[in-house]
Design a protein around this motif. Sequence first.
Motif, PDB file in Angstrom:
ATOM      1  N   LEU A  66       0.834  -1.199   0.000  1.00  0.00           N
ATOM      2  CA  LEU A  66       0.000   0.000   0.000  1.00  0.00           C
ATOM      3  C   LEU A  66       0.872   1.254   0.000  1.00  0.00           C
ATOM      4  N   GLU A  67       1.897   1.239   0.819  1.00  0.00           N
ATOM      5  CA  GLU A  67       2.806   2.394   0.914  1.00  0.00           C
ATOM      6  C   GLU A  67       3.508   2.661  -0.404  1.00  0.00           C
ATOM      7  N   HIS A  68       3.733   1.602  -1.192  1.00  0.00           N
ATOM      8  CA  HIS A  68       4.467   1.754  -2.449  1.00  0.00           C
ATOM      9  C   HIS A  68       3.559   1.717  -3.675  1.00  0.00           C
ATOM     10  N   GLY A  69       2.244   1.829  -3.474  1.00  0.00           N
ATOM     11  CA  GLY A  69       1.329   2.041  -4.579  1.00  0.00           C
ATOM     12  C   GLY A  69       0.871   0.811  -5.332  1.00  0.00           C
ATOM     13  N   PHE A  70       1.111  -0.381  -4.790  1.00  0.00           N
ATOM     14  CA  PHE A  70       0.687  -1.588  -5.494  1.00  0.00           C
ATOM     15  C   PHE A  70      -0.748  -1.973  -5.181  1.00  0.00           C
ATOM     16  N   VAL A  71      -1.273  -1.539  -4.059  1.00  0.00           N
ATOM     17  CA  VAL A  71      -2.685  -1.748  -3.744  1.00  0.00           C
ATOM     18  C   VAL A  71      -3.301  -0.401  -3.395  1.00  0.00           C
ATOM     19  N   ASP A  72      -4.611  -0.297  -3.546  1.00  0.00           N
ATOM     20  CA  ASP A  72      -5.300   0.970  -3.347  1.00  0.00           C
ATOM     21  C   ASP A  72      -5.806   1.169  -1.923  1.00  0.00           C
ATOM     22  N   MET A  73      -6.154   0.069  -1.261  1.00  0.00           N
ATOM     23  CA  MET A  73      -6.613   0.188   0.120  1.00  0.00           C
ATOM     24  C   MET A  73      -6.486  -1.140   0.829  1.00  0.00           C
ATOM     25  N   ILE A  74      -6.335  -1.068   2.144  1.00  0.00           N
ATOM     26  CA  ILE A  74      -6.393  -2.250   2.990  1.00  0.00           C
ATOM     27  C   ILE A  74      -7.726  -2.203   3.716  1.00  0.00           C
ATOM     28  N   LEU A  75      -8.479  -3.274   3.565  1.00  0.00           N
ATOM     29  CA  LEU A  75      -9.863  -3.258   4.031  1.00  0.00           C
ATOM     30  C   LEU A  75     -10.105  -4.420   4.991  1.00  0.00           C
ATOM     31  N   PRO A  76     -10.425  -4.116   6.251  1.00  0.00           N
ATOM     32  CA  PRO A  76     -10.753  -5.190   7.196  1.00  0.00           C
ATOM     33  C   PRO A  76     -11.897  -6.046   6.671  1.00  0.00           C
ATOM     34  N   ARG A  77     -11.856  -7.305   7.011  1.00  0.00           N
ATOM     35  CA  ARG A  77     -12.813  -8.277   6.476  1.00  0.00           C
ATOM     36  C   ARG A  77     -14.263  -7.905   6.794  1.00  0.00           C
ATOM     37  N   LYS A  78     -14.500  -7.400   7.990  1.00  0.00           N
ATOM     38  CA  LYS A  78     -15.875  -7.090   8.399  1.00  0.00           C
ATOM     39  C   LYS A  78     -16.472  -5.925   7.610  1.00  0.00           C
ATOM     40  N   ASP A  79     -15.618  -5.117   6.992  1.00  0.00           N
ATOM     41  CA  ASP A  79     -16.092  -3.951   6.248  1.00  0.00           C
ATOM     42  C   ASP A  79     -16.246  -4.219   4.753  1.00  0.00           C
ATOM     43  N   GLN A  80     -15.845  -5.385   4.301  1.00  0.00           N
ATOM     44  CA  GLN A  80     -15.739  -5.612   2.859  1.00  0.00           C
ATOM     45  C   GLN A  80     -17.081  -5.548   2.141  1.00  0.00           C
ATOM     46  N   LYS A  81     -18.105  -6.172   2.681  1.00  0.00           N
ATOM     47  CA  LYS A  81     -19.394  -6.164   1.991  1.00  0.00           C
ATOM     48  C   LYS A  81     -19.910  -4.735   1.841  1.00  0.00           C
ATOM     49  N   HIS A  82     -19.824  -3.951   2.897  1.00  0.00           N
ATOM     50  CA  HIS A  82     -20.342  -2.586   2.859  1.00  0.00           C
ATOM     51  C   HIS A  82     -19.554  -1.723   1.867  1.00  0.00           C
ATOM     52  N   VAL A  83     -18.228  -1.792   1.944  1.00  0.00           N
ATOM     53  CA  VAL A  83     -17.397  -0.939   1.083  1.00  0.00           C
ATOM     54  C   VAL A  83     -17.502  -1.365  -0.376  1.00  0.00           C
ATOM     55  N   ILE A  84     -17.461  -2.679  -0.644  1.00  0.00           N
ATOM     56  CA  ILE A  84     -17.621  -3.133  -2.024  1.00  0.00           C
ATOM     57  C   ILE A  84     -18.987  -2.733  -2.555  1.00  0.00           C
ATOM     58  N   GLY A  85     -20.017  -2.816  -1.714  1.00  0.00           N
ATOM     59  CA  GLY A  85     -21.342  -2.356  -2.111  1.00  0.00           C
ATOM     60  C   GLY A  85     -21.348  -0.884  -2.476  1.00  0.00           C
ATOM     61  N   GLN A  86     -20.629  -0.064  -1.705  1.00  0.00           N
ATOM     62  CA  GLN A  86     -20.529   1.369  -2.011  1.00  0.00           C
ATOM     63  C   GLN A  86     -19.835   1.593  -3.358  1.00  0.00           C
ATOM     64  N   ILE A  87     -18.764   0.829  -3.596  1.00  0.00           N
ATOM     65  CA  ILE A  87     -18.043   0.974  -4.873  1.00  0.00           C
ATOM     66  C   ILE A  87     -18.938   0.578  -6.043  1.00  0.00           C
ATOM     67  N   LEU A  88     -19.667  -0.511  -5.893  1.00  0.00           N
ATOM     68  CA  LEU A  88     -20.598  -0.922  -6.952  1.00  0.00           C
ATOM     69  C   LEU A  88     -21.673   0.138  -7.175  1.00  0.00           C
ATOM     70  N   TYR A  89     -22.118   0.757  -6.111  1.00  0.00           N
ATOM     71  CA  TYR A  89     -23.114   1.833  -6.233  1.00  0.00           C
ATOM     72  C   TYR A  89     -22.543   3.010  -7.026  1.00  0.00           C
ATOM     73  N   MET A  90     -21.313   3.409  -6.701  1.00  0.00           N
ATOM     74  CA  MET A  90     -20.706   4.560  -7.378  1.00  0.00           C
ATOM     75  C   MET A  90     -20.446   4.282  -8.854  1.00  0.00           C
ATOM     76  N   HIS A  91     -20.226   3.019  -9.206  1.00  0.00           N
ATOM     77  CA  HIS A  91     -19.907   2.667 -10.589  1.00  0.00           C
ATOM     78  C   HIS A  91     -21.077   2.008 -11.303  1.00  0.00           C
ATOM     79  N   ARG A  92     -22.263   2.112 -10.733  1.00  0.00           N
ATOM     80  CA  ARG A  92     -23.433   1.472 -11.332  1.00  0.00           C
ATOM     81  C   ARG A  92     -23.756   2.093 -12.689  1.00  0.00           C
ATOM     82  N   LYS A  93     -24.407   1.317 -13.522  1.00  0.00           N
ATOM     83  CA  LYS A  93     -24.888   1.848 -14.794  1.00  0.00           C
ATOM     84  C   LYS A  93     -26.009   2.839 -14.510  1.00  0.00           C
ATOM     85  N   HIS A  94     -26.099   3.886 -15.286  1.00  0.00           N
ATOM     86  CA  HIS A  94     -27.037   4.975 -15.000  1.00  0.00           C
ATOM     87  C   HIS A  94     -28.497   4.554 -15.082  1.00  0.00           C
ATOM     88  N   ASP A  95     -28.766   3.489 -15.847  1.00  0.00           N
ATOM     89  CA  ASP A  95     -30.157   3.048 -15.967  1.00  0.00           C
ATOM     90  C   ASP A  95     -30.533   1.975 -14.931  1.00  0.00           C
TER      91      ASP A  95
END
Length: 277
Positions: free
Chosen positions: A240-269
């Motif tokens: 992460l410090e050297h730019g090979f990964v974008d974020m470190i995400l605790p396991r308990k937060d993964q469903k919520h955060v991935i859901g947010q990312i899918l929401y932000m990148h959803r198709k407009h229709d």
Amino acid sequence: MEIKKIFNFLNKDEDITCPKCSKTYKHSVFFNNSMICPECNAYLRMGAMERIAIVTDNDSFVECDGDVKSQNPIDFPDYDEKIKKAVKDSGLKEGVVCGTATINGFPCAIFVMESKFMMGSMGTVVGEKITRLFEKAAKEHLPVVGFTTSGGARMQEGIFSLMQMAKVSGAAKKHSDGGNLYITVITDPTTGGVTASFAMQGDIIISEPKALIGFAGARVIEQTTGKKLPEGFQRAEFLLEHGFVDMILPRKDQKHVIGQILYMHRKHDMAVETDAV
């Protein structure tokens, strides 16, 4: 595939001992805590079906290509027996589970590699199943969420295994060319040819804490270069410090955060449920 039936079949409530603190709990205790030790917070390695049950919405997962099985393309000695043992150890037919699902209400294609099947090694079937998933996702304009864990290419299949790197990478590129999102979640360990190909091709690359990520082993690198490697050289925090990964995400937060990312990148229709975010 009905996820609850398979999960209940594969995971009877047996005793599990934490490899770090040696505390023993029922499997259900670990599972309800996202396979994290309640005593010392150590991350236990999570099976593919466990992860799907935790990350995806209830009863939303539909498996793709679940009946594809490995062969022995180069007649490697004792390979057939190793596959039988891997099937018994993991309860799965191969080292990756692929399908479609929703996460917090948002549809996606998903693949999850299985460490109990020959340490998630990448053979022809693993590569074929992931390639087909990318092709399906490209056709249906679905984002792909991939959870990687692997010891690398499966040596028992020789060059056929190494060819999967290019095949999956090509399918991922065509998926990307169609304007589709690819999220990778790197778990411990992800090494070898998987790291050198589709694990690091995600538009967004997430890692679990302290995951081992690399190509060759640290000892091999030190012996080859004659140099001492920095502390934690192949751990998620260093990458992460050297730019090979974008974020470190605790396991308990993964469903919520991935859901947010899918929401932000959803198709407009796409219809959006108000409680999905």
